[in-house]
Motif scaffolding. Structure first.
Motif, PDB file in Angstrom:
ATOM      1  N   LEU A 158       0.265  -0.980  -0.246  1.00 30.00           N
ATOM      2  CA  LEU A 158      -0.191  -0.337  -0.029  1.00 30.00           C
ATOM      3  C   LEU A 158       1.323   1.397  -0.418  1.00 30.00           C
ATOM      4  CD1 LEU A 158      -2.654   0.612   0.347  1.00 30.00           C
ATOM      5  CD2 LEU A 158      -2.616   1.088   2.711  1.00 30.00           C
ATOM      6  N   ILE A 159       0.865   2.345  -0.962  1.00 31.25           N
ATOM      7  CA  ILE A 159       1.297   3.204  -1.264  1.00 31.25           C
ATOM      8  C   ILE A 159       0.894   4.414  -0.598  1.00 31.25           C
ATOM      9  CG2 ILE A 159       2.477   4.874  -2.116  1.00 31.25           C
ATOM     10  CD1 ILE A 159       2.961   2.220  -4.078  1.00 31.25           C
ATOM     11  N   VAL A 160       0.969   5.633  -0.221  1.00 34.57           N
ATOM     12  CA  VAL A 160       0.128   6.228   0.715  1.00 34.57           C
ATOM     13  C   VAL A 160       0.237   7.885   0.018  1.00 34.57           C
ATOM     14  CG1 VAL A 160      -0.572   7.698   2.499  1.00 34.57           C
ATOM     15  CG2 VAL A 160      -1.008   5.227   2.652  1.00 34.57           C
ATOM     16  N   GLU A 161      -0.590   8.040  -0.703  1.00 37.58           N
ATOM     17  CA  GLU A 161      -0.632   9.176  -1.728  1.00 37.58           C
ATOM     18  C   GLU A 161      -0.384  10.760  -1.059  1.00 37.58           C
ATOM     19  OE1 GLU A 161       1.661  11.524  -3.863  1.00 37.58           O
ATOM     20  OE2 GLU A 161       1.044  10.753  -6.024  1.00 37.58           O
ATOM     21  N   ASN A 162      -0.009  11.862  -0.345  1.00 39.25           N
ATOM     22  CA  ASN A 162      -0.465  13.031  -0.165  1.00 39.25           C
ATOM     23  C   ASN A 162      -0.784  13.843  -1.126  1.00 39.25           C
ATOM     24  OD1 ASN A 162      -0.473  11.699   2.062  1.00 39.25           O
ATOM     25  ND2 ASN A 162       0.817  12.941   3.728  1.00 39.25           N
ATOM     26  N   HIS A 163       0.025  14.467  -2.217  1.00 43.15           N
ATOM     27  CA  HIS A 163      -0.447  14.857  -2.671  1.00 43.15           C
ATOM     28  C   HIS A 163       0.165  16.103  -2.845  1.00 43.15           C
ATOM     29  CE1 HIS A 163      -2.425  12.221  -5.311  1.00 43.15           C
ATOM     30  NE2 HIS A 163      -2.565  12.781  -6.813  1.00 43.15           N
ATOM     31  N   ASP A 164       0.777  16.725  -2.192  1.00 43.66           N
ATOM     32  CA  ASP A 164       2.186  17.774  -1.054  1.00 43.66           C
ATOM     33  C   ASP A 164       0.290  18.772  -1.207  1.00 43.66           C
ATOM     34  OD1 ASP A 164       4.433  17.143  -1.982  1.00 43.66           O
ATOM     35  OD2 ASP A 164       4.506  18.158  -3.589  1.00 43.66           O
ATOM     36  N   VAL A 181       0.326   5.422   8.369  1.00 46.03           N
ATOM     37  CA  VAL A 181       1.154   5.132   7.390  1.00 46.03           C
ATOM     38  C   VAL A 181       2.348   3.492   8.354  1.00 46.03           C
ATOM     39  CG1 VAL A 181       2.919   4.964   5.832  1.00 46.03           C
ATOM     40  CG2 VAL A 181       0.504   7.208   5.977  1.00 46.03           C
ATOM     41  N   ASP A 182       2.998   4.108   9.395  1.00 48.58           N
ATOM     42  CA  ASP A 182       3.766   3.238  10.101  1.00 48.58           C
ATOM     43  C   ASP A 182       2.720   1.992  10.726  1.00 48.58           C
ATOM     44  OD1 ASP A 182       6.323   4.691   9.095  1.00 48.58           O
ATOM     45  OD2 ASP A 182       6.617   5.321  11.436  1.00 48.58           O
ATOM     46  N   LYS A 183       2.165   2.726  11.565  1.00 49.73           N
ATOM     47  CA  LYS A 183       1.296   1.841  11.904  1.00 49.73           C
ATOM     48  C   LYS A 183       0.723   0.227  10.921  1.00 49.73           C
ATOM     49  CE  LYS A 183      -3.393   1.050  15.081  1.00 49.73           C
ATOM     50  NZ  LYS A 183      -4.313   2.138  15.732  1.00 49.73           N
ATOM     51  N   TYR A 184       0.551   0.137   9.614  1.00 48.23           N
ATOM     52  CA  TYR A 184      -0.282  -0.367   9.040  1.00 48.23           C
ATOM     53  C   TYR A 184       0.538  -0.845   7.649  1.00 48.23           C
ATOM     54  CZ  TYR A 184      -4.347   0.727  11.034  1.00 48.23           C
ATOM     55  OH  TYR A 184      -5.106   0.511  12.407  1.00 48.23           O
ATOM     56  N   HIS A 185       2.020  -0.382   8.251  1.00 46.63           N
ATOM     57  CA  HIS A 185       2.902  -1.312   7.005  1.00 46.63           C
ATOM     58  C   HIS A 185       2.891  -0.939   6.014  1.00 46.63           C
ATOM     59  CE1 HIS A 185       4.092  -2.972  10.992  1.00 46.63           C
ATOM     60  NE2 HIS A 185       2.964  -3.399  11.748  1.00 46.63           N
ATOM     61  N   CYS A 186       2.731  -0.020   5.464  1.00 45.13           N
ATOM     62  CA  CYS A 186       2.828   1.039   3.984  1.00 45.13           C
ATOM     63  C   CYS A 186       4.105   0.341   3.258  1.00 45.13           C
ATOM     64  CB  CYS A 186       2.469   1.785   4.119  1.00 45.13           C
ATOM     65  SG  CYS A 186       0.712   2.318   4.855  1.00 45.13           S
ATOM     66  N   TYR A 187       4.339   0.660   2.577  1.00 46.30           N
ATOM     67  CA  TYR A 187       5.350   0.443   1.658  1.00 46.30           C
ATOM     68  C   TYR A 187       5.808   1.853   1.303  1.00 46.30           C
ATOM     69  CZ  TYR A 187       7.392  -0.573  -3.797  1.00 46.30           C
ATOM     70  OH  TYR A 187       8.691  -1.443  -4.302  1.00 46.30           O
ATOM     71  N   ALA A 188       5.386   3.225   0.462  1.00 46.08           N
ATOM     72  CA  ALA A 188       5.944   4.248   0.581  1.00 46.08           C
ATOM     73  C   ALA A 188       5.080   5.521   0.647  1.00 46.08           C
ATOM     74  CB  ALA A 188       6.780   4.338  -0.807  1.00 46.08           C
ATOM     75  N   TYR A 189       5.427   6.545   1.314  1.00 46.21           N
ATOM     76  CA  TYR A 189       5.115   7.511   1.780  1.00 46.21           C
ATOM     77  C   TYR A 189       4.655   8.622   1.175  1.00 46.21           C
ATOM     78  CZ  TYR A 189       2.255  10.236   5.566  1.00 46.21           C
ATOM     79  OH  TYR A 189       1.726  11.504   5.989  1.00 46.21           O
ATOM     80  N   LYS A 233      10.489   7.627   2.022  1.00 44.78           N
ATOM     81  CA  LYS A 233       9.528   8.690   1.858  1.00 44.78           C
ATOM     82  C   LYS A 233       9.951   8.903  -0.135  1.00 44.78           C
ATOM     83  CE  LYS A 233      10.069  12.755   3.256  1.00 44.78           C
ATOM     84  NZ  LYS A 233      10.047  12.871   1.916  1.00 44.78           N
ATOM     85  N   ALA A 234       8.966   8.697  -0.690  1.00 45.19           N
ATOM     86  CA  ALA A 234       9.353   9.094  -2.037  1.00 45.19           C
ATOM     87  C   ALA A 234       8.328  10.057  -2.611  1.00 45.19           C
ATOM     88  CB  ALA A 234       7.526   8.596  -3.326  1.00 45.19           C
ATOM     89  N   GLU A 235       9.603  10.536  -3.196  1.00 44.93           N
ATOM     90  CA  GLU A 235       9.820  11.712  -3.844  1.00 44.93           C
ATOM     91  C   GLU A 235       9.520  12.442  -5.551  1.00 44.93           C
ATOM     92  OE1 GLU A 235       8.421  14.765  -2.005  1.00 44.93           O
ATOM     93  OE2 GLU A 235       8.014  13.573  -0.159  1.00 44.93           O
TER      94      GLU A 235
END
Length: 409
Positions: free
Chosen positions: A211-217, A231-239, A262-264
């Motif tokens: 699961l990649i979590v995207e915030n779109h800034d 994001v940490d609690k549910y063991h996500c792939y990238a933020y 972190k993904a940027e």
């Protein structure tokens, strides 16, 4: 071989027109070979700006040898005054030309572009289903309820995907778009609970899908850190895109508080733009966009730099068919490829029809086409239905000392 003309197109994305306006070019040579490129400003505000900048830069390349890709890139970067620290519009236009030149070179040599940048390293490219809050293939959003988020992830899984990306803060429980006032700084307990309900339910019903979590800034450092707890609690792939790219110290704050990689990258341009992220360790998954980072030439260099800093790469893909093809060429050739982004929009007919070929993943994997060059080109339909089209045939010198200003007459 010499470049003889360039066509610039603002494409009609049909039912996707409100959210997508791809800007593309076709560069021709005196040997009958042409190459296609795309400027990565298909969404948001700026498509017509990229169109105009692409028209301006096209004057520079008339009469040039298309094989001299690095020379032309450096001229666009250094001889135009605004190429240095040029920003999204300028680098998108540069990118389109660079991609088109690489397409020409591959066609002339009868090899895929990946053979020109190191050769094949990856036979199959794992994909993730991107932006599921908007929908996926036949299921159209946007979505609000937790149940709908689970259903759309399950729908993607039924097509073979083992990874998805979702922006959990863009829509409230009623699928109403949230405002920046709601997503920045001190977010409400209601929004926090909504995000957690969605993540928790997906984990419960969909298992260990990546699961990649995207915030779109659309979060800032304060709210990004808060959401980062989940994001940490549910063991996500990238933020991804946790806050704007302009203040690097904020990214350091977020990285210090959130352990998920972190993904940027989609709004970071050229090697120079990535330097502080690499040096400060604030990116682990690089998401350079081939169509606005500087083209294939520059993106490959960014990927090589990322390798030095132990960063994985997932090219950002959210445009038209040329964008997808260019990304596949780069990802096939790099050792630090992590995953490929397949955007919701790319599954829709109105985007797919703009390319000669409709490339879609099979069971969650892409294979890069082995056709010469990009392995993709604009369809006749895309050209015939373009919303705007200009042809450039005359050469104009670049530089602030140039006295040739014919392009403005």
């Amino acid at each position: 071989m010499k470049i003889t003309k360039a066509d610039i197109f603002l494409l009609d994305a049909g039912a996707q027109k409100k959210s997508r306006r791809p800007v593309c070019c076709r560069v021709y040579t005196d040997e009958g070979i042409y190459g296609d490129g795309e400027a990565g400003i298909a969404y948001g505000i700026g498509a017509t700006g990229a169109f105009g900048c692409l028209e301006d830069l096209s004057h520079m390349i008339i009469g040039q040898n298309p094989f001299e890709v690095e020379k032309i890139w450096e001229s666009m970067f250094r001889d135009t005054f605004w190429g240095l620290n040029g920003g999204a519009i300028f680098y998108a236009a540069m990118s389109a030309i660079d991609i088109a030149l690489m397409d020409i070179k591959g066609k002339a040599l009868q090899v895929p572009i990946y053979e020109l940048i190191g050769g094949r390293q990856n036979d199959k490219l794992r994909c993730y289903a991107s932006q599921l809050q908007f929908g996926w293939t036949s299921m159209m959003g946007p979505y609000g309820s937790t149940e709908d988020y689970v259903k759309i992830v399950q729908h993607a899984m039924s097509e073979g995907y083992t990874a998805v990306k979702i922006d959990f803060v863009s829509f409230d429980k009623n699928a109403r778009p949230t405002t920046l006032k709601e997503t920045e700084r001190f977010i409400s307990p209601e929004l926090y609970e909504t995000v957690e309900e969605r993540m928790k339910a997906i984990r419960k019903e969909c298992g260990n899908i990546d699961l990649i979590v995207e915030n779109h800034d659309r979060t800032n450092a304060i709210s990004a850190i808060k959401i980062g707890e989940l994001v940490d609690k549910y063991h996500c792939y990238a933020y991804e895109e946790t806050t704007g790219p302009l203040n690097h110290r904020l990214h350091r704050q977020i990285r210090d508080k959130v352990s998920t990689p972190k993904a940027e990258g989609e709004r970071v341009f050229t090697r120079w733009g990535y330097v502080p992220f690499f040096e400060e360790g604030t990116v682990q998954l690089v998401q350079a966009d081939v169509c606005n980072c500087g083209g294939i030439t520059e993106t490959k260099k960014v990927c090589d730099m990322a390798h030095v800093y132990d960063c994985g790469v997932q090219i950002h893909v959210a445009g038209g068919p040329i964008s997808t093809a260019a990304s596949l060429q780069v990802e096939t050739a790099i050792p630090n490829f992590s995953i490929h982004e397949h955007h919701f929009r790319s599954t829709q007919h109105d985007i797919a029809v703009l390319g000669k070929y409709d490339y879609q993943p099979i069971n969650g994997f892409f294979e890069c086409p082995d056709l010469p060059g990009l392995g993709q080109e604009l369809s006749d339909y895309a050209i015939q239905t373009a919303l705007k089209h200009v042809t450039v045939t005359d050469h104009v010198e670049a530089g602030i000392n140039s006295t040739k200003t014919d392009m403005y007459k």
